[in-house]
Design a protein around this motif. Structure first.
Motif, PDB file in Angstrom:
ATOM      1  N   PHE A 279      -2.970 -17.786 -72.254  1.00 33.30           N
ATOM      2  CA  PHE A 279      -4.088 -18.023 -71.347  1.00 33.30           C
ATOM      3  C   PHE A 279      -5.394 -18.348 -72.069  1.00 33.30           C
ATOM      4  O   PHE A 279      -6.092 -19.296 -71.700  1.00 33.30           O
TER       5      PHE A 279
ATOM      6  N   ASN B 278      -7.100 -21.988 -71.938  1.00 34.49           N
ATOM      7  CA  ASN B 278      -8.436 -22.161 -71.353  1.00 34.49           C
ATOM      8  C   ASN B 278      -9.342 -22.939 -72.299  1.00 34.49           C
ATOM      9  O   ASN B 278     -10.075 -23.852 -71.886  1.00 34.49           O
ATOM     10  N   ARG B 279      -9.294 -22.561 -73.570  1.00 36.75           N
ATOM     11  CA  ARG B 279     -10.131 -23.226 -74.578  1.00 36.75           C
ATOM     12  C   ARG B 279      -9.739 -24.696 -74.714  1.00 36.75           C
ATOM     13  O   ARG B 279     -10.595 -25.583 -74.820  1.00 36.75           O
TER      14      ARG B 279
ATOM     15  N   LEU C 283     -10.963 -26.688 -71.669  1.00 33.44           N
ATOM     16  CA  LEU C 283     -12.416 -26.836 -71.725  1.00 33.44           C
ATOM     17  C   LEU C 283     -12.803 -27.928 -72.729  1.00 33.44           C
ATOM     18  O   LEU C 283     -13.679 -28.767 -72.445  1.00 33.44           O
TER      19      LEU C 283
ATOM     20  N   ILE D 237      -5.832 -25.254 -60.813  1.00 31.33           N
ATOM     21  CA  ILE D 237      -5.258 -23.962 -61.217  1.00 31.33           C
ATOM     22  C   ILE D 237      -5.155 -23.072 -59.984  1.00 31.33           C
ATOM     23  O   ILE D 237      -6.033 -23.074 -59.132  1.00 31.33           O
TER      24      ILE D 237
ATOM     25  N   VAL E 167      -9.877 -13.711 -70.189  1.00 34.85           N
ATOM     26  CA  VAL E 167      -9.200 -14.809 -69.488  1.00 34.85           C
ATOM     27  C   VAL E 167     -10.041 -15.246 -68.293  1.00 34.85           C
ATOM     28  O   VAL E 167     -10.233 -16.448 -68.045  1.00 34.85           O
TER      29      VAL E 167
ATOM     30  N   GLY F  88     -12.968 -17.233 -69.371  1.00 37.50           N
ATOM     31  CA  GLY F  88     -12.583 -18.610 -69.671  1.00 37.50           C
ATOM     32  C   GLY F  88     -12.387 -19.440 -68.421  1.00 37.50           C
ATOM     33  O   GLY F  88     -12.778 -20.614 -68.366  1.00 37.50           O
ATOM     34  N   LEU F  89     -11.781 -18.851 -67.392  1.00 39.31           N
ATOM     35  CA  LEU F  89     -11.580 -19.555 -66.123  1.00 39.31           C
ATOM     36  C   LEU F  89     -12.921 -19.841 -65.444  1.00 39.31           C
ATOM     37  O   LEU F  89     -13.090 -20.885 -64.805  1.00 39.31           O
TER      38      LEU F  89
ATOM     39  N   GLU G  35     -15.717 -20.462 -67.021  1.00 41.11           N
ATOM     40  CA  GLU G  35     -16.271 -21.605 -67.749  1.00 41.11           C
ATOM     41  C   GLU G  35     -15.633 -22.907 -67.271  1.00 41.11           C
ATOM     42  O   GLU G  35     -16.314 -23.924 -67.119  1.00 41.11           O
ATOM     43  N   LEU G  36     -14.328 -22.876 -67.041  1.00 40.45           N
ATOM     44  CA  LEU G  36     -13.644 -24.062 -66.540  1.00 40.45           C
ATOM     45  C   LEU G  36     -14.155 -24.448 -65.154  1.00 40.45           C
ATOM     46  O   LEU G  36     -14.362 -25.628 -64.857  1.00 40.45           O
TER      47      LEU G  36
ATOM     48  N   TYR H  50       1.314 -21.994 -66.140  1.00 44.25           N
ATOM     49  CA  TYR H  50       0.294 -22.045 -67.191  1.00 44.25           C
ATOM     50  C   TYR H  50       0.821 -21.475 -68.506  1.00 44.25           C
ATOM     51  O   TYR H  50       0.357 -21.836 -69.586  1.00 44.25           O
TER      52      TYR H  50
END
Length: 444
Positions: free
Chosen positions: A48, A52-53, A56, A70, A87, A90-91, A93-94, A243
């Motif tokens: 995950f 995510n990284r 991005l 997602i 996690v 990160g989501l 940020e997305l 994912y």
């Protein structure tokens, strides 16, 4: 112009601890906290977080032209908040990029759509509220658990306010037709559908690191060339997958992350774009309708429900669980409601599957039990204790007709309370305005 629609599913269940018959009535905590924490943190680290990284970076380097969708179950989000908050960060940020669409689904990753329309609606509402709270998005596209879909579910979803869904492009509903178009439901023409292209999806999620596959190794250039070589009339390629494909189902040493990082540029070079499900269904006209009288899913060759409800053990547990749904909805006990959500996860029924157990295939890889029978016995012990707790509040002496009447009364009372609260707020606001005016006149 050809468009690729990537959709990724995120889910992890709350696994149950070893719960014996003698625990019934004595122990009301059902979960294996150690396993749940360990598994979530391992998957977060392997899959995950780096995924995510990666997304991005791809979105930023393409200036938002690379776009994906997602869907995250509520029970997975609950665990991430406790065990892997990075996690969720990160989501978030997305989501802020505007290039990632979050979809609606059942909170529990449950099979509620097959048994209880009220529970199905409640769970979708719960999950969408969680998505709104965490990611500041209101989902407009519905993806049911395991892409389970039928004509009846299309009707239910439309009545819930959804006019867009994604599901499986199963041959038994498409026949000779291609999944690479937008369709509508035959029973509900206002319901638009995107159907998964199983070949292109499984080439990545299942076959990518299979050295016996005739197309191994799969490169980004080769993959995009396959899409580019399809008929010019085929415009939409729905690549839907777990994912965990990135780093877990396909380990990082297989080159899966490098493959994905290279893929967008090869697509752009050939004039192929990326879009989210809602964008595609808004910009493309449907080419036809699909009829799905028998329920489908994205599982196995049959694309049916046999993975979760294929034997007597699964059907018995499923029936027992949903027989008490009306009673559970009456309670205000937060602990009971939480257990109700976690016990509905489809994974519990998957662990009871005997479909491929004896050949040692994928079942053993994901099940925490030695056999489907162990899974059934453990689950039914937990469920027995849970039912006893529910019946302690709403005993069998109260029949379903009385329960329905009581539920109606409660709902009517809730509506009346909200109405009175709105009227009170209006009166208080009016009084405050008059008081302000009076003070201003005194000053003047």
């Amino acid at each position: 112009m050809k468009t690729i629609c990537f959709y990724f599913q995120i889910h992890q269940p709350y696994r149950l601890k070893r719960y014996r018959f003698f625990n019934i009535g004595r122990d009301h905590y059902y979960y294996d906290d150690y396993s749940n924490e360990d598994i979530m943190q391992q998957i977060a680290a392997r899959s995950f977080v780096p995924a995510n990284r990666m997304l991005l970076d791809l979105i930023r380097s393409s200036k938002g032209k690379f776009r994906v969708a997602i869907s995250v179950s509520g029970v997975a989000l609950d665990q991430m908040e406790v065990y892997a908050p990075e996690v969720i960060d990160g989501l978030k940020e997305l989501s802020k990029t505007g290039a990632v669409e979050f979809l609606a689904e059942t909170y529990s990753h449950s099979l509620a759509s097959l048994a209880d329309s009220v529970e199905f609606q409640n769970q979708v509402q719960m999950q969408t509220q969680k998505v709104k709270l965490l990611f500041d998005q209101k989902p407009t596209v519905l993806r049911n658990t395991e892409m389970i879909f039928s004509d009846d579910i299309a009707e239910m979803a439309y009545n819930m306010g959804y006019s867009k869904m994604i599901s499986e492009g199963a041959k038994l509903i498409l026949s000779w037709r291609s999944p690479n178009y937008v369709y509508t439901s035959e029973v509900q023409p206002n319901m638009k559908l995107l159907l998964r292209n199983s070949q292109f999806s499984d080439d990545i999620s299942l076959r990518f690191s299979d050295c016996t596959w005739k197309e191994y190794p799969l490169t980004a250039d080769k993959y995009i060339s396959w899409i580019d070589a399809t008929s010019p009339q085929e415009e939409v390629f729905n690549i839907f997958m777990n994912y965990e494909t990135f780093g877990n189902l396909q380990p990082s040493h297989s080159g899966i992350f490098e493959f994905m990082r290279a893929l967008p540029q090869f697509a752009f070079d050939r004039g192929i774009s990326f879009a989210t499900p809602s964008e595609i269904m808004e910009s493309h006209e449907p080419v036809g309708t699909v009829s799905v009288p028998n329920t489908i899913s994205w599982s196995d060759e049959e694309r049916d429900l046999s993975r979760w409800l294929g034997n007597k053990l699964q059907k018995s547990a499923f029936k027992t669980l949903y027989e008490i749904s009306e009673r559970v909805r009456l309670t205000n006990d937060r602990r009971l409601k939480m257990d109700w959500q976690y016990l509905q996860s489809s994974d519990h029924f998957y662990y009871m599957s005997t479909k491929h157990f004896y050949d040692g295939s994928m079942h053993n890889k994901f099940s925490p039990y030695q056999s489907p029978y162990d899974a059934f016995n453990n689950y039914m012990n937990v469920l027995s204790d849970f039912i006893d707790r529910v019946k302690a509040q709403y005993p069998d002496s109260v029949d379903n007709e009385e329960l329905n009447s009581l539920l109606t009364t409660i709902h009517n009372q809730e509506r009346e309370i909200k109405k009175l609260q709105a009227e009170l707020k209006k009166v208080l606001t009016g009084n405050e305005e008059k008081l302000v005016e009076k003070r201003q006149r005194k000053r003047n």
